[in-house]
Motif scaffolding. Structure first.
Motif, PDB file in Angstrom:
ATOM      1  N   LYS A   1       0.950  -1.223  -0.102  1.00 29.28           N
ATOM      2  CA  LYS A   1       0.029   0.053   0.003  1.00 29.28           C
ATOM      3  C   LYS A   1       0.824   1.273  -0.050  1.00 29.28           C
ATOM      4  O   LYS A   1       2.113   1.227   0.387  1.00 29.28           O
ATOM      5  N   GLU A  49       0.880   8.950  -8.007  1.00 28.61           N
ATOM      6  CA  GLU A  49      -0.317   7.892  -7.631  1.00 28.61           C
ATOM      7  C   GLU A  49      -1.225   7.627  -8.734  1.00 28.61           C
ATOM      8  O   GLU A  49      -1.734   6.460  -8.963  1.00 28.61           O
ATOM      9  N   PHE A 105      -2.444   4.020  -9.868  1.00 28.74           N
ATOM     10  CA  PHE A 105      -3.885   3.743 -10.074  1.00 28.74           C
ATOM     11  C   PHE A 105      -4.194   3.335 -11.534  1.00 28.74           C
ATOM     12  O   PHE A 105      -5.034   2.246 -11.867  1.00 28.74           O
ATOM     13  N   ARG A 123     -10.020   6.747  -7.331  1.00 25.14           N
ATOM     14  CA  ARG A 123      -9.097   6.287  -6.511  1.00 25.14           C
ATOM     15  C   ARG A 123      -8.325   7.436  -5.990  1.00 25.14           C
ATOM     16  O   ARG A 123      -7.949   7.637  -5.128  1.00 25.14           O
ATOM     17  N   LYS A 133     -10.140   9.393  -3.264  1.00 20.50           N
ATOM     18  CA  LYS A 133      -9.924   8.406  -2.064  1.00 20.50           C
ATOM     19  C   LYS A 133      -8.784   8.852  -1.375  1.00 20.50           C
ATOM     20  O   LYS A 133      -8.332   8.881  -0.150  1.00 20.50           O
TER      21      LYS A 133
END
Length: 307
Positions: free
Chosen positions: A47, A213, A217, A238, A241
């Motif tokens: 993650k 990111e 994604f 995403r 989020k």
């Protein structure tokens, strides 16, 4: 490039992935730690790391404040034993107080006069090394100020007043009740201590971090085999989020998860009695980003391989 056990250990600590996955990631990316981390994430094995940095230094974080400003300083020592020493604690506390009279930059604090000795803070720290018998450094400092409002502070697990392993400042601008603003600001500071946000607003997030990111994604979404227009919507979702997780104003407020910090601030304006705005925050975790030489783990792995 040779992949060492220490490199594998570092990636394991950052990613939480298994040893063999970490070794494969490093091998596939020629030992590049960041690229290996991205590789693991694209595979769904790790993650996002909200803030890189490993805690590997001892010492104390000190905070000090007055009506419209507050400072936070980090003074490192070699051992936690010294951090519990009364003389060291007094040194850190006094440095924080001295820092209040400066612009908060490390150069300004280092060159400021330490009242008890009449010398500069930097020279006083050097003298303390001789007295306490252990290497010490004033590593960093920061100051927040407001013209109207309050700057709240919070020290997590304080060893004594204003000293601990983690310190947070939160600045709130308002023409309303400063005490109410400070009380809410302290709650936000506790929230920051717990969640470690990357930035205050979406606009403050490093564009390079957002691009990184988005790339990750997009790669993950394409593995679903869906059309590009669907993938684009998945990536947008995403990213939303991601911002909710790392942007302070968008995060669910620790004190009331039903509200974002932004909405909690709007609620707090009733007590403050005027519009209010969070204009900045600082979070210092002891030793953040400082790395020690790692030799024992590599030696243990090597020894195990020979046995």
């Amino acid at each position: 490039m040779s992949i060492t056990a220490a490199m594998v250990k570092e990636l394991r600590e950052k990613s939480g992935a298994g040893m063999m996955d970490c070794k494969t990631a490093l091998t596939e990316n020629n030992g590049d730690m960041e690229a290996a981390m991205d590789w693991l994430r694209k595979k769904g094995i790790a993650k996002a790391d909200k803030k890189a940095g490993r805690t590997a230094a001892e010492g104390l974080i000190g905070v000090a404040s007055d009506a419209n400003s507050a400072v936070v300083v980090e003074v490192n020592s070699e051992t936690d034993f010294v951090a519990r020493n009364d003389a060291f604690q007094a040194l850190v506390s006094n440095i924080a107080t001295v820092a209040l009279g400066t612009d908060g930059s490390i150069d300004a604090v280092s060159s400021a006069t330490y009242p008890a000795t009449g010398k500069s803070v930097a020279d006083t720290v050097k003298d303390a090394i001789g007295t306490i018998g252990e290497n010490m450094t004033l590593r960093r400092s920061a100051k927040l100020s407001v013209e109207n409002g309050a700057v709240a502070s919070y020290v997590h697990n304080a060893v004594t007043d204003g000293l601990g392993k983690l310190g947070v400042l939160v600045a709130i601008e308002t023409t309303g009740n400063a005490d109410a603003a400070r009380a809410f600001g302290r709650q936000v500071a506790m929230h920051v201590a717990a969640t470690n946000p990357l930035a205050l607003t979406e606009a403050d997030v490093d564009p390079a971090a957002v691009a990184r990111e988005k790339d990750i994604f997009s790669d993950q979404a394409r593995q679903s085999g869906k059309p590009e227009n669907i993938i684009e919507k998945m990536v947008e979702g995403r990213l939303r989020k991601f911002f909710e997780e790392v942007v302070l104003l968008k995060q669910a407020f620790v004190m009331n998860p039903d509200l974002t910090v932004e909405k909690a601030l709007a609620e707090a304006e009733k007590e403050i009695g005027a519009p209010a705005k969070i204009v900045g925050f600082v979070r210092f975790a002891l030793g953040e980003g400082v790395e020690r030489e790692e030799t024992d783990f590599a030696a243990e792995v090597a020894a195990a391989a020979k046995s």
